[in-house]
Enzyme design. Structure first.
Site: not given
Length: 542
Positions: A27, A29, A35, A206, A275
């Site tokens: 992270d 921020n 992110d 996916d 997948e």
């Protein structure tokens, strides 16, 4: 960009992919969610591991009902992850470090907030009326067939606007696209092209076999409540009580795969891994990766369950080799964002420094490509969460017998003594597990014998062994304790022997065998045999 088919340099063939779950990696921020800039900051760490590629789980615009697997805009970054410019910067930095970049494509369904679905559900005669799978109710008002959602309940949701049911294989807020509509296929291919034009090196697809449904909407046959230890079936979920003959894995799905492959092949050095979730996953992987005109590689869930005995693993390998021959290409993995971590699932958490490198050695020496999920190189166990800490809708629905996927998705521990283990300044979206702190990157960096450093050594050593990357594979006689096979390329052969048990044993390898310096411990050549301590393995020249 030229429309001529480009030669793929086969970097993926035998390559190692490192899966990053963006919400939980870093992270930058302080908002509690990982992110893209955070990923960019840590790419040096990934490159140092010795992998070839990163795969990023979805970072597209989304209401986040299923944490990015419910896409509302295929061609933009959700603000919580950054911007398109942040994505471009991340890709550029990865390429500087010699890393390829693959991104998740969720093509089977969208969010119910996607503009396509908003328009489709508005009426039965609008321009996108047939872009999703709509069906009339039976005479008694019940859904059109017995199809079930993986996340619980019927796969059909009543919509009062159209006075029809729509299909959802997952959450109610994830309506399935109708691949029998040519315009849907064209629109999805345009979104794939958007990312290829940006310089993405490939895609993880996916639920790759879920795209097409039976147009006649025939009900699935009953399977009955599963018994035994089937890694593909969650026995507490009624979804596994059917044979999924009609709601997925349809022949037309392969035709779309050929269209998708033709597009991807227009871009140099790109690849796709799919997948596969199916009643017979190995057969589908073989089918979807054969012929050189569909997926480059695919994975299923046979090694993502609790079973890991030598006979079981041998059986998985033997069956795939028989089904796919030398044509099909698997991407093997032992963990990902959908299953318990291997340290917990295979009972390695209390003996991680021995077992995790052993499992990694096996994974990285199988014929095929390999995928490592973030944190596996640290030997992280699953985090144990209270019900009120859960975020995963699957786990919340199936609690308490099935606790969902949050335990493998908690933040990456970078620094043991830093706030939130160095993940970021804000309270993380899932708690940092206390059991992960002594396994943090900074702690393991400082220990030459750590799981992390053994993982690194193994990955870098593997790069010097062409037989382990693209060589042929021959299974050797196995025992109740030992899995063994030979990899061979251009006359260079490596014999791989793994004791997947807690007992000492020995395995006959032949006279003159020499241990290779792979970083594995616990094996010793004794005459024509190799003596193996519990949970140990060896690579040998014989």
């Amino acid at each position: 960009m030229s429309t001529l088919k480009a030669t793929n340099d086969n970097w993926w063939r035998g390559g190692v992919i490192y899966q990053i779950y963006p919400r939980s990696f870093r992270d930058s921020n302080g908002d509690g969610v990982g992110d893209l800039p955070g990923i960019t900051q840590q790419l040096d760490y990934v490159a140092r591991l010795g992998v070839d590629c990163i795969w990023l789980s979805p970072f597209f615009k989304s209401p986040m009902k299923d944490f990015g697997y419910d896409v509302s805009d295929y061609c933009d970054v959700d603000p919580m992850f950054g911007t398109l410019d942040d994505c471009r910067a991340m890709v550029a930095r990865a390429h500087e470090l010699g890393l390829k970049v693959m991104i998740d494509q969720v093509l089977s369904h969208t969010s119910d907030q996607h503009p396509w679905f908003v328009e489709s559900r508005a009426s039965v005669d609008n321009a996108k009326a047939d872009w999703y799978v709509w069906a009339d109710a039976n005479e008694d008002g019940t859904p059109p067939n017995n199809w079930l959602s993986i996340f619980g309940g019927s796969a059909w949701q009543w919509d009062t606007r159209r006075q029809q049911y729509y299909m959802h294989n997952f959450l109610v807020s994830q309506p399935d696209l109708n691949f029998h509509c040519p315009a849907v296929q064209d629109a999805l291919l345009d979104t794939v092209k958007f990312w290829l034009d940006m310089g993405i090196d490939g895609f993880r697809l996916d639920t790759a076999n879920f795209y097409v449904h039976d147009q006649q909407l025939r009900s699935n046959p009953a399977r009955g409540r599963p018994t035994g230890n089937d890694p593909a079936v969650n026995s507490v979920n009624p979804y596994g009580w059917q044979w999924h003959r009609f709601d997925k894995s349809q022949p037309e799905n392969l035709v779309f795969m050929q269209r998708l492959r033709a597009l991807v092949d227009q871009y140099p050095d790109t690849t796709m891994v799919g997948e596969i979730g199916d009643d017979d996953g190995l057969a589908r992987v073989a089918e979807y990766t054969s012929g050189g005109d569909k997926l480059h590689m695919a994975y299923c869930f046979d090694l993502l369950g609790p079973e890991h005995s030598a006979p079981f693993v041998r059986g998985v390998i033997e069956r795939f080799e028989r089904l796919g021959g030398q044509d099909a290409w698997p991407c093997w993995s032992l963990s990902n964002h959908d299953v318990d971590r291997v340290a917990s699932r295979w009972g390695a958490a209390d003996d991680a420094t021995r077992r995790i490198p052993l499992f990694a050695a096996m994974l990285l020496s199988l014929r095929g490509s390999s995928c490592i999920y973030q944190g596996e190189e640290l030997g992280l166990p699953d985090a144990v969460l209270r019900f009120e800490e859960l975020q995963d809708p699957y786990g919340i629905t199936m609690w308490p017998e099935f606790k969902g996927r949050d335990g493998c998705r908690t933040p990456m521990p970078w620094q043991a003594n830093a706030l939130h283990a160095g993940f970021g300044a804000g309270k993380p979206w899932l708690p940092v597990a206390a059991t992960h702190l002594p396994l943090s990157v900074d702690q393991q960096d400082a220990d030459p014998a750590s799981v992390l450093n053994r993982y690194r050594a193994l990955l870098h050593w593997r790069r010097t062994q062409p037989a382990l990357i693209q060589g042929s594979m021959t299974l050797l006689p196995g025992t109740e304790q030992v899995l063994a096979y030979r990899r061979e390329s251009d006359g260079d052969a490596v014999t791989c022997v793994f004791n997947l048990s807690g007992q000492t044993t020995s395995y006959e390898v032949g006279a003159g065998a020499q241990l290779l310096d792979s970083g594995l411990a616990g094996a010793q050549v004794q005459g024509s045999a190799v003596a193996l301590q519990p949970w140990s393995g060896a690579f040998l020249r014989v």
